[in-house]
Design a protein around this motif. Structure first.
Motif, PDB file in Angstrom:
ATOM      1  N   LYS A  86     -17.901  10.314   1.291  1.00 46.92           N
ATOM      2  CA  LYS A  86     -18.884  10.651   2.332  1.00 46.92           C
ATOM      3  C   LYS A  86     -18.215  11.026   3.651  1.00 46.92           C
ATOM      4  O   LYS A  86     -18.639  11.975   4.308  1.00 46.92           O
ATOM      5  CB  LYS A  86     -19.847   9.479   2.549  1.00 46.92           C
ATOM      6  CG  LYS A  86     -20.593   9.037   1.309  1.00 46.92           C
ATOM      7  CD  LYS A  86     -21.536  10.113   0.793  1.00 46.92           C
ATOM      8  CE  LYS A  86     -22.828  10.157   1.562  1.00 46.92           C
ATOM      9  NZ  LYS A  86     -23.831  11.059   0.922  1.00 46.92           N
ATOM     10  N   THR A 132     -21.202  14.528   2.517  1.00 44.76           N
ATOM     11  CA  THR A 132     -22.093  15.139   3.514  1.00 44.76           C
ATOM     12  C   THR A 132     -21.669  14.827   4.943  1.00 44.76           C
ATOM     13  O   THR A 132     -21.711  15.699   5.809  1.00 44.76           O
ATOM     14  CB  THR A 132     -23.533  14.666   3.280  1.00 44.76           C
ATOM     15  OG1 THR A 132     -23.556  13.220   3.197  1.00 44.76           O
ATOM     16  CG2 THR A 132     -24.083  15.227   1.973  1.00 44.76           C
ATOM     17  N   GLN A 173     -20.108  17.710   7.804  1.00 41.92           N
ATOM     18  CA  GLN A 173     -20.762  17.997   9.080  1.00 41.92           C
ATOM     19  C   GLN A 173     -19.990  17.455  10.276  1.00 41.92           C
ATOM     20  O   GLN A 173     -20.453  17.550  11.411  1.00 41.92           O
ATOM     21  CB  GLN A 173     -22.170  17.394   9.074  1.00 41.92           C
ATOM     22  CG  GLN A 173     -23.066  17.965   7.982  1.00 41.92           C
ATOM     23  CD  GLN A 173     -24.359  17.202   7.798  1.00 41.92           C
ATOM     24  OE1 GLN A 173     -24.698  16.319   8.589  1.00 41.92           O
ATOM     25  NE2 GLN A 173     -25.094  17.527   6.748  1.00 41.92           N
TER      26      GLN A 173
END
Length: 333
Positions: A131, A198, A202
């Motif tokens: 992640k 994710t 970002q």
């Protein structure tokens, strides 16, 4: 005699544990297509991880947070922290009784205990979405991840880059030469994918994504003769019809990407060839969303199996969704 030969011909795929369909199938890396379970580590997927494994999926996904805010751990959860269906277990009997919310090592021990009880299971792709990426400077980089895998799941249970490459100069050269074993030859094995998550994708302060970092680990390990210590394949997350091995994933890294993960919808209108060509391990996610959309958890079995066959025809190695019915999760084309 002709009738006997015809009957045997029809029975062979069933004896092999696969299903033959009337759908034209593109070539796939392992010669077959199986079903994956998205976020298999969550209690929404099943009360315990072993419950998912008992359905004989072709893929299970685990989300990992690496040393988040200096937690000094590989944590498993959708958000930072350990929140999952992995049990604290040292025996098979404890897989449904032990305290849940374990770290990555604990989840991998669950898988190993299940594997030891079911040594002849179909091959399972273990998709690890990092992640927030690796933290190599903090001591939680790709090599440390590999050591956790080897120390819990066990290196002998993993089909890794060293097994694919053989005497070829790169993984891509091996894949193009047809070096992926068949599904039957991978019985009892795990294939691990390391993907960008994710949060990392970002994060404007992190331009060294998980797959890039792991590809560089493979290049370095191959150069110094330690490739057998690498447990995973870097997978491009967000791949689709066009070969994504460009830019940072091109150049000398391109030869080390042989696994691709992308939206099933993006692949669905695709003829199923070009850079794929049956050479690579291809995961098509959110299969339920391909028009006409079907339920993401409990669709009619016939509809989900038809969706798997459709995407098998596009070259999918794994078709992934949140499906829970064993008749769907354990389905293979």
């Amino acid at each position: 005699m002709k009738r006997l030969i015809a009957a045997v011909t029809l029975l062979l795929p069933l004896l092999a544990g696969t299903v033959q369909t009337g759908t034209a199938q593109a070539a796939t890396a392992t010669g077959g297509t199986a079903v994956g379970v998205h976020n298999a580590y969550t209690r929404q997927a099943a009360p315990y991880l072993v419950d998912v494994l008992d359905k004989r999926p072709g893929l299970v996904e685990i989300d990992v947070w690496t040393n988040f805010l200096f937690s000094r751990d590989f944590q498993v959860g959708h958000d930072p922290g350990n929140a999952n269906n992995c049990a604290r277990a040292t025996t098979y009997a404890e897989l449904r009784t032990g305290t849940r919310d374990q770290n990555l090592a604990g989840c991998l021990r669950n898988i190993r205990l299940w594997h030891d009880r079911n040594p002849d299971h179909p091959p399972i792709v273990l998709k690890v979405e990092f992640k927030n990426g690796f933290d190599d400077r903090g001591g939680y980089g790709p090599d440390e991840f590999d050591r956790v895998v080897a120390g819990t799941l066990g290196a002998t249970a993993v089909f890794g880059p060293a097994q694919l490459i053989g005497t070829h100069p790169t993984l891509d050269a091996a894949a193009r030469a047809g070096a992926w074993p068949s599904r039957s030859a991978l019985t009892g094995k795990f294939v691990i994918l390391a993907e960008v998550g994710t949060f990392e994708a970002q994060n404007p302060f992190d331009n060294y994504d998980t797959d890039l970092e792991y590809a560089d680990r493979l290049i370095s390990a191959h150069g110094n003769g330690t490739l057998t210590s690498a447990m995973a394949f870097p997978a491009v997350n967000g791949a689709s019809q066009t070969d994504p091995r460009v830019g940072d994933r091109g150049g000398n890294r391109a030869g080390w990407f042989v696994a691709f993960d992308g939206s099933a919808t993006a692949y669905a209108s695709y003829p199923g060839d070009s850079y794929l060509g049956g050479h690579y391990l291809v995961v098509m996610t959110d299969a339920h969303a391909v028009p006409p959309a079907i339920d993401a958890r409990t669709p009619p079995v016939a509809d989900a199996q038809a969706r798997v066959r459709l995407l098998a025809g596009k070259g999918a190695t794994i078709v992934s969704s949140d499906w829970v019915d064993p008749a769907i999760v354990g389905y293979a084309v």
